[in-house]
Design an enzyme around this catalytic site. Structure first.
Site, PDB file in Angstrom:
ATOM      1  N   ARG A  58      -7.839   6.834  16.044  1.00 29.17           N
ATOM      2  CA  ARG A  58      -6.855   5.747  16.062  1.00 29.17           C
ATOM      3  C   ARG A  58      -5.466   6.281  16.381  1.00 29.17           C
ATOM      4  O   ARG A  58      -4.689   5.635  17.096  1.00 29.17           O
ATOM      5  CB  ARG A  58      -6.863   5.000  14.724  1.00 29.17           C
ATOM      6  CG  ARG A  58      -6.010   3.730  14.732  1.00 29.17           C
ATOM      7  CD  ARG A  58      -6.246   2.889  13.499  1.00 29.17           C
ATOM      8  NE  ARG A  58      -5.821   3.553  12.276  1.00 29.17           N
ATOM      9  CZ  ARG A  58      -5.943   3.026  11.058  1.00 29.17           C
ATOM     10  NH1 ARG A  58      -6.491   1.831  10.915  1.00 29.17           N
ATOM     11  NH2 ARG A  58      -5.554   3.687   9.988  1.00 29.17           N
ATOM     12  N   LYS A  73      -0.858   1.733  14.900  1.00 27.48           N
ATOM     13  CA  LYS A  73      -0.189   1.968  13.611  1.00 27.48           C
ATOM     14  C   LYS A  73       1.183   2.606  13.825  1.00 27.48           C
ATOM     15  O   LYS A  73       1.477   3.708  13.337  1.00 27.48           O
ATOM     16  CB  LYS A  73      -1.083   2.841  12.727  1.00 27.48           C
ATOM     17  CG  LYS A  73      -0.857   2.628  11.237  1.00 27.48           C
ATOM     18  CD  LYS A  73      -1.971   3.262  10.427  1.00 27.48           C
ATOM     19  CE  LYS A  73      -1.699   3.171   8.937  1.00 27.48           C
ATOM     20  NZ  LYS A  73      -1.750   1.797   8.418  1.00 27.48           N
ATOM     21  N   GLU A  89      -3.146 -10.830   9.633  1.00 26.61           N
ATOM     22  CA  GLU A  89      -3.385  -9.890   8.540  1.00 26.61           C
ATOM     23  C   GLU A  89      -2.269  -9.966   7.519  1.00 26.61           C
ATOM     24  O   GLU A  89      -1.245 -10.619   7.736  1.00 26.61           O
ATOM     25  CB  GLU A  89      -3.542  -8.460   9.044  1.00 26.61           C
ATOM     26  CG  GLU A  89      -2.356  -7.894   9.802  1.00 26.61           C
ATOM     27  CD  GLU A  89      -2.636  -6.468  10.290  1.00 26.61           C
ATOM     28  OE1 GLU A  89      -2.416  -5.526   9.499  1.00 26.61           O
ATOM     29  OE2 GLU A  89      -3.060  -6.297  11.439  1.00 26.61           O
TER      30      GLU A  89
END
Length: 406
Positions: A150, A252, A288
Site C-alpha cells: 500500500r 494513506k 468512511e
C-alpha cells in the site's frame, strides 16, 4: 544495565543476486533465530516514474546497545498515545534513485529543512500496523507485506520513490526487535508501528522533493477509542467531505487526516466519538469514518462501501471481509446508502488502530438511530474475536497472514 547484544549489521547485497551466495543477515540475532532466517532478499527489480524499487541493493548498518531493563508502564491502562521507546529506523534516497542503506538510531527528534517537500506541499505518506506478544514469547506481525504494498502504491500517486516490500519488512522487523521490551504482555495491548515516507529534501517551487526519508518508529498502545470494544456513537457529516473523485482519498497520504480534524473536533465537542463521511457527489453514499472503514449488517449480509479511489483500502477491512466469508456471511463491496445504514441490524468500523469497533448509534440530520440496545452486536463480537485471535496467535493461521519474529 544493557545487554551485550549489539546491533551491527551489514547486509549489502548489490550485485550478488546471481552469485549463489547466501545474503548477509542481521548479525545480532542467534544463528537459529526465525527472524534471522527470514531476512533473505529476493531478486526483485521494478521501477516507477520516481525511483527504482530494487530489493537486491540494501544495506543496514547500526551499532547500538539494547537496554534490558523492564519497562515501567501500567499495562492495564494503556491508551492510544505516544510512548517514547528506544530506537527508530531511518533510510534516505534521492529522487529517481533507490533506497539502499538504512540504520537503527535512538528514538528522538529529526532535523529537517524548513523548505522540505513534506512541510510545504504535504508530500508524505504513513502506514500503521501492530506487533503482538504471545504467551510463549513469540512476537507476531499481521500482514506487514500488505502495508508495504500500500505504501508503494501511495508513493506512486504522490510522486515519491518507495522502499521495496523486502526493505519495508526488514525495517519493520528490525525496529520491533530493537524495541522488544516495549511490546505489551499478551492481552494487554500491542506495539503500534508507524512507518513514514516523506519528501525531506528542500524545494521552493511546486515540484517533487529532491530527497526522501523513510522512517519507522513504534509505541505501545491500548484501545484507540476510550470506549474499547464498547459501542461508539457516530454522526454523519453532510457538509464537509473527506475526499473527492480523482483526489488522494484512496492512498494513506498525510493530508487526508488533517482534513478531517475540523469536523471530528466539532463532533467530539457534541459528545460523539467520531464522524462518518458521505460521498461528495451525491451526498448519500457512505465513504468512511475519519480513520477507519465502515460495515453495515442486515441479517446474514454484510455490506461495505466499495473501493473506488475515495476510500482507503484498509488492511483490516480486507481481512474482515475474508474472515466474515469464512464464517458463512455474505459480504458485498458496493455503494451503501444512508438509508441502508439507518435500516441496519448492526454497524461496525474496522482499522489497524481500532481493529473492530461496534457502533451503538448513528445521528443523521438530527435523527439518532441506535443499534443492539447499546450492547456489542453479535456479528461485531464474532468478527472481532475471529480476527484478534488470529492476530495474537490464538487461532490457526489458515490464511497465512502471520509473520513470526522469534
Amino acid at each position: 544495565m544493557e545487554t551485550a547484544a549489539v546491533f551491527s549489521t551489514a547486509a549489502t547485497v548489490a550485485g550478488r543476486a546471481n552469485s549463489g551466495l547466501r545474503y548477509p543477515l542481521l548479525s545480532f540475532l542467534p544463528p537459529n533465530n526465525k527472524f534471522r532466517n527470514q531476512l533473505r532478499f529476493t531478486s526483485l527489480n521494478s521501477s516507477t516514474t520516481y525511483g527504482n524499487v530494487n530489493a537486491r541493493a540494501i544495506e543496514v548498518a547500526s551499532s547500538l546497545s539494547v537496554p534490558s531493563e523492564t519497562v515501567d508502564l501500567n499495562w492495564d491502562n494503556l491508551g492510544f498515545g505516544l510512548v517514547h521507546t528506544d530506537y527508530m529506523y531511518t533510510m534516505k534516497c534521492s529522487l529517481g534513485e533507490s533506497f539502499t542503506k538504512g540504520e537503527l538510531v535512538p528514538f528522538g527528534n529529526i532535523e529537517i529543512n524548513p523548505s522540505a517537500g513534506v512541510l510545504n506541499y504535504g508530500q508524505g505518506l504513513f502506514e500503521g500496523l501492530k506487533a503482538y506478544r504471545k504467551e510463549d514469547g513469540n512476537i507476531l506481525l499481521f500482514r506487514p507485506e500488505e502495508n508495504a504494498k500500500r505504501m508503494m502504491a501511495g508513493a506512486e500517486r504522490m510522486c515519491m520513490p518507495s522502499p521495496s516490500v523486502d526493505q519495508f519488512l526488514q525495517a519493520v522487523k528490525a525496529t520491533v526487535l530493537a524495541n522488544e521490551r516495549w511490546i505489551p504482555p499478551p492481552g494487554k495491548g500491542s506495539l503500534y508501528i508507524r512507518p513514514l515516507l516523506m519528501g525531506s529534501g528542500s524545494v521552493l517551487g511546486l515540484a517533487p522533493a529532491p530527497e526522501y526519508t523513510f522512517l519507522v518508529y513504534v509505541s505501545p498502545v491500548g484501545n484507540y477509542f476510550k470506549e474499547g470494544l464498547s459501542p461508539i456513537n457516530l454522526v454523519v457529516e453532510t457538509e464537509m467531505h473527506r475526499a473527492t473523485p480523482g483526489g488522494t482519498g484512496g492512498v494513506k497520504t498525510i493530508g487526508n487526516y488533517a482534513a478531517v480534524l475540523k469536523a471530528q473536533g466539532a463532533a467530539k465537542a457534541k459528545g460523539y466519538s467520531d464522524v462518518l463521511y458521505l460521498d461528495s457527489t451525491h451526498k448519500k453514499y457512505l465513504e468512511e469514518v475519519s480513520s477507519c472503514n465502515i460495515f453495515v449488517v442486515k441479517g446474514n449480509t454484510i455490506s461495505t462501501p466499495d473501493i473506488k479511489g475515495t476510500i482507503l483500502p484498509g488492511i483490516t477491512r480486507k481481512s474482515i471481509i475474508d474472515v466474515a466469508r469464512d464464517q458463512g456471511f455474505e459480504v458485498f463491496e458496493k455503494p451503501v446508502t444512508v438509508d441502508e445504514l439507518l435500516d441496519a441490524d448492526e454497524v461496525f468500523c474496522t482499522g489497524t488502530a481500532v481493529v473492530v469497533s461496534p457502533v451503538g448509534s448513528i445521528t443523521y440530520l438530527g435523527k439518532r438511530v441506535t443499534y443492539g440496545n447499546t450492547g456489542v452486536g453479535l456479528v461485531s463480537q464474532q468478527l472481532y474475536s475471529g480476527l484478534t485471535r488470529l492476530q495474537m496467535g490464538l487461532a490457526d493461521d489458515k490464511m497465512g497472514w502471520i509473520v513470526e519474529l522469534k
